[in-house]
Design a protein around this motif. Structure first.
Motif, PDB file in Angstrom:
ATOM      1  N   HIS A  29      65.143 -60.351  28.196  1.00 27.23           N
ATOM      2  CA  HIS A  29      64.533 -61.856  29.314  1.00 27.23           C
ATOM      3  C   HIS A  29      66.261 -62.439  30.321  1.00 27.23           C
ATOM      4  CE1 HIS A  29      62.742 -63.882  25.865  1.00 27.23           C
ATOM      5  NE2 HIS A  29      63.440 -62.805  25.294  1.00 27.23           N
ATOM      6  N   GLY A  30      65.840 -62.979  31.408  1.00 24.56           N
ATOM      7  CA  GLY A  30      66.706 -63.144  32.554  1.00 24.56           C
ATOM      8  C   GLY A  30      66.272 -64.744  32.913  1.00 24.56           C
ATOM      9  N   TRP A  31      67.307 -65.083  33.030  1.00 23.89           N
ATOM     10  CA  TRP A  31      67.426 -66.490  33.697  1.00 23.89           C
ATOM     11  C   TRP A  31      68.013 -66.772  34.596  1.00 23.89           C
ATOM     12  CZ3 TRP A  31      71.067 -70.680  34.004  1.00 23.89           C
ATOM     13  CH2 TRP A  31      70.724 -71.792  34.851  1.00 23.89           C
ATOM     14  N   GLY A  32      68.201 -67.257  36.037  1.00 21.20           N
ATOM     15  CA  GLY A  32      68.786 -67.343  36.769  1.00 21.20           C
ATOM     16  C   GLY A  32      68.531 -68.820  38.270  1.00 21.20           C
ATOM     17  N   GLU A  33      69.514 -69.494  38.441  1.00 20.08           N
ATOM     18  CA  GLU A  33      69.311 -70.555  39.028  1.00 20.08           C
ATOM     19  C   GLU A  33      70.429 -69.922  40.266  1.00 20.08           C
ATOM     20  OE1 GLU A  33      70.767 -75.687  38.563  1.00 20.08           O
ATOM     21  OE2 GLU A  33      71.229 -74.027  36.583  1.00 20.08           O
ATOM     22  N   PHE A  34      69.258 -70.748  41.181  1.00 20.15           N
ATOM     23  CA  PHE A  34      69.823 -71.194  42.671  1.00 20.15           C
ATOM     24  C   PHE A  34      70.806 -71.886  42.756  1.00 20.15           C
ATOM     25  CE2 PHE A  34      67.107 -67.627  42.279  1.00 20.15           C
ATOM     26  CZ  PHE A  34      67.838 -66.924  43.043  1.00 20.15           C
ATOM     27  N   LYS A  35      72.357 -72.481  42.861  1.00 17.72           N
ATOM     28  CA  LYS A  35      72.935 -73.276  42.458  1.00 17.72           C
ATOM     29  C   LYS A  35      73.518 -73.515  44.146  1.00 17.72           C
ATOM     30  CE  LYS A  35      74.199 -73.633  38.216  1.00 17.72           C
ATOM     31  NZ  LYS A  35      75.641 -73.980  37.194  1.00 17.72           N
ATOM     32  N   ARG A  36      73.009 -73.789  44.607  1.00 15.52           N
ATOM     33  CA  ARG A  36      73.191 -74.507  46.333  1.00 15.52           C
ATOM     34  C   ARG A  36      74.806 -75.408  47.025  1.00 15.52           C
ATOM     35  NH1 ARG A  36      69.242 -71.725  48.169  1.00 15.52           N
ATOM     36  NH2 ARG A  36      67.471 -71.758  47.348  1.00 15.52           N
ATOM     37  N   HIS A  37      74.840 -76.192  46.019  1.00 17.79           N
ATOM     38  CA  HIS A  37      75.941 -76.897  46.149  1.00 17.79           C
ATOM     39  C   HIS A  37      77.115 -76.022  45.848  1.00 17.79           C
ATOM     40  CE1 HIS A  37      74.730 -77.039  41.729  1.00 17.79           C
ATOM     41  NE2 HIS A  37      76.083 -77.792  41.800  1.00 17.79           N
ATOM     42  N   ASP A  38      77.628 -75.211  44.892  1.00 17.97           N
ATOM     43  CA  ASP A  38      78.138 -73.792  44.533  1.00 17.97           C
ATOM     44  C   ASP A  38      78.421 -72.908  45.621  1.00 17.97           C
ATOM     45  OD1 ASP A  38      79.122 -75.996  42.900  1.00 17.97           O
ATOM     46  OD2 ASP A  38      78.069 -74.457  41.334  1.00 17.97           O
ATOM     47  N   ASN A  39      77.412 -72.278  45.851  1.00 13.29           N
ATOM     48  CA  ASN A  39      76.879 -71.070  46.713  1.00 13.29           C
ATOM     49  C   ASN A  39      77.133 -70.157  45.870  1.00 13.29           C
ATOM     50  OD1 ASN A  39      76.327 -72.496  49.124  1.00 13.29           O
ATOM     51  ND2 ASN A  39      78.578 -72.298  49.816  1.00 13.29           N
ATOM     52  N   GLN A  40      76.319 -69.991  44.383  1.00 19.89           N
ATOM     53  CA  GLN A  40      76.218 -69.081  43.374  1.00 19.89           C
ATOM     54  C   GLN A  40      74.742 -69.195  43.121  1.00 19.89           C
ATOM     55  OE1 GLN A  40      79.101 -67.126  42.382  1.00 19.89           O
ATOM     56  NE2 GLN A  40      79.930 -67.794  43.718  1.00 19.89           N
ATOM     57  N   ILE A  41      74.998 -67.947  42.425  1.00 18.10           N
ATOM     58  CA  ILE A  41      73.186 -67.851  41.396  1.00 18.10           C
ATOM     59  C   ILE A  41      74.258 -67.508  40.296  1.00 18.10           C
ATOM     60  CG2 ILE A  41      71.362 -66.069  40.823  1.00 18.10           C
ATOM     61  CD1 ILE A  41      71.519 -65.792  44.078  1.00 18.10           C
ATOM     62  N   ALA A  42      73.906 -68.303  39.370  1.00 20.40           N
ATOM     63  CA  ALA A  42      73.972 -68.329  37.648  1.00 20.40           C
ATOM     64  C   ALA A  42      73.281 -67.718  36.764  1.00 20.40           C
ATOM     65  CB  ALA A  42      74.256 -69.495  36.984  1.00 20.40           C
ATOM     66  N   ILE A  43      73.498 -66.430  36.620  1.00 18.98           N
ATOM     67  CA  ILE A  43      72.441 -65.780  35.732  1.00 18.98           C
ATOM     68  C   ILE A  43      72.720 -65.780  33.982  1.00 18.98           C
ATOM     69  CG2 ILE A  43      71.291 -62.993  35.745  1.00 18.98           C
ATOM     70  CD1 ILE A  43      72.372 -63.115  38.329  1.00 18.98           C
ATOM     71  N   ARG A  44      72.035 -65.339  33.639  1.00 15.17           N
ATOM     72  CA  ARG A  44      71.958 -65.166  32.065  1.00 15.17           C
ATOM     73  C   ARG A  44      70.934 -64.175  32.228  1.00 15.17           C
ATOM     74  NH1 ARG A  44      69.613 -68.310  27.328  1.00 15.17           N
ATOM     75  NH2 ARG A  44      70.527 -67.403  26.144  1.00 15.17           N
ATOM     76  N   GLU A  45      71.301 -63.466  31.367  1.00 12.77           N
ATOM     77  CA  GLU A  45      70.608 -62.012  30.353  1.00 12.77           C
ATOM     78  C   GLU A  45      70.606 -62.011  28.793  1.00 12.77           C
ATOM     79  OE1 GLU A  45      70.061 -58.763  33.855  1.00 12.77           O
ATOM     80  OE2 GLU A  45      71.781 -59.086  33.272  1.00 12.77           O
ATOM     81  N   TRP A  46      69.345 -61.488  28.244  1.00 15.39           N
ATOM     82  CA  TRP A  46      70.326 -61.480  26.782  1.00 15.39           C
ATOM     83  C   TRP A  46      68.707 -60.494  26.050  1.00 15.39           C
ATOM     84  CZ3 TRP A  46      67.891 -66.262  29.133  1.00 15.39           C
ATOM     85  CH2 TRP A  46      66.355 -66.685  28.781  1.00 15.39           C
ATOM     86  N   ARG A  47      68.713 -60.146  24.964  1.00 16.60           N
ATOM     87  CA  ARG A  47      68.108 -59.030  24.544  1.00 16.60           C
ATOM     88  C   ARG A  47      67.422 -59.694  23.049  1.00 16.60           C
ATOM     89  NH1 ARG A  47      68.864 -53.892  21.818  1.00 16.60           N
ATOM     90  NH2 ARG A  47      70.640 -54.154  22.361  1.00 16.60           N
ATOM     91  N   GLU A  48      66.623 -59.634  22.863  1.00 16.71           N
ATOM     92  CA  GLU A  48      65.938 -60.211  21.960  1.00 16.71           C
ATOM     93  C   GLU A  48      65.885 -58.372  20.630  1.00 16.71           C
ATOM     94  OE1 GLU A  48      63.009 -63.371  22.026  1.00 16.71           O
ATOM     95  OE2 GLU A  48      64.437 -64.637  22.273  1.00 16.71           O
TER      96      GLU A  48
END
Length: 186
Positions: A29-48
């Motif tokens: 699984h992958g999930w990413g949020e484009f946080k424009r106010h912080d100029n960052q892309i937060a990424i979370r990855e996990w395996r089930e």
């Protein structure tokens, strides 16, 4: 078995992307949020594996101007179709880092195929200097209809298993008929 979701605005700026891929070693699984106010892309990855999370990691990468996820990139490419232009670079999020992609809108070309009338389109060539999800690599060549909807008529791309061709076979929107630039119906 792949599934992708992408949430973006009218200018094709990504906000959230979600991915799910079944592999021999579990579901990734992958999930990413484009946080424009912080100029960052937060990424979370996990395996089930067997319904349990067995591996998880979180990271972030800088949000460079123009970085998009892969689905938003497709819609951005579509918006450029049928507009001759010089090659231009932009960035797409690939394997947890922004990678440059070079897009060239070539000279107008006649395009026709069974059930689609001949029309003049400007193909989009997207050069990838990295290997993306599902082994996507090298180059993507796309032809979009020359009408206002810019339907994807034909796309060729390279993946791990070889060359993949995607062709529009049928459209579900009965109120729209693909037409050639001379008005001929499909």
């Amino acid at each position: 078995d792949l599934a992708f979701e992408s949430y973006f605005d009218k200018a094709f700026n990504s906000y959230v992307f979600v991915s799910k891929e079944r592999r021999a070693d579990g579901v990734h699984h992958g999930w990413g949020e484009f946080k424009r106010h912080d100029n960052q892309i937060a990424i979370r990855e996990w395996r089930e594996l067997a319904g349990r999370v067995v591996e998880e990691r979180a990271s972030s990468v800088p949000l460079l101007p123009g970085v998009r996820d892969g689905i938003a990139m497709f819609y951005y490419l579509r918006s450029l179709s049928n507009i001759p232009s010089t090659p231009q670079p932009f960035y797409v999020l690939s394997r947890q880092r922004p990678d440059s992609v070079f897009i060239a809108s070539n000279t107008p070309t006649k395009f026709s195929r069974e059930n689609i009338p001949e029309q003049v389109v400007t193909p989009i060539v997207c050069r990838l200097p990295f290997t993306g999800l599902a082994g996507l690599k090298n180059e993507i060549l796309s032809y979009f209809s020359s009408d206002g909807l810019r339907l994807p008529l034909h796309t060729e791309l390279q993946v791990y298993i070889g060359k993949v061709q995607l062709r529009l076979v049928e459209q579900a929107r009965a109120s729209h008929v693909v037409t050639a630039s001379n008005g001929q119906r499909a």
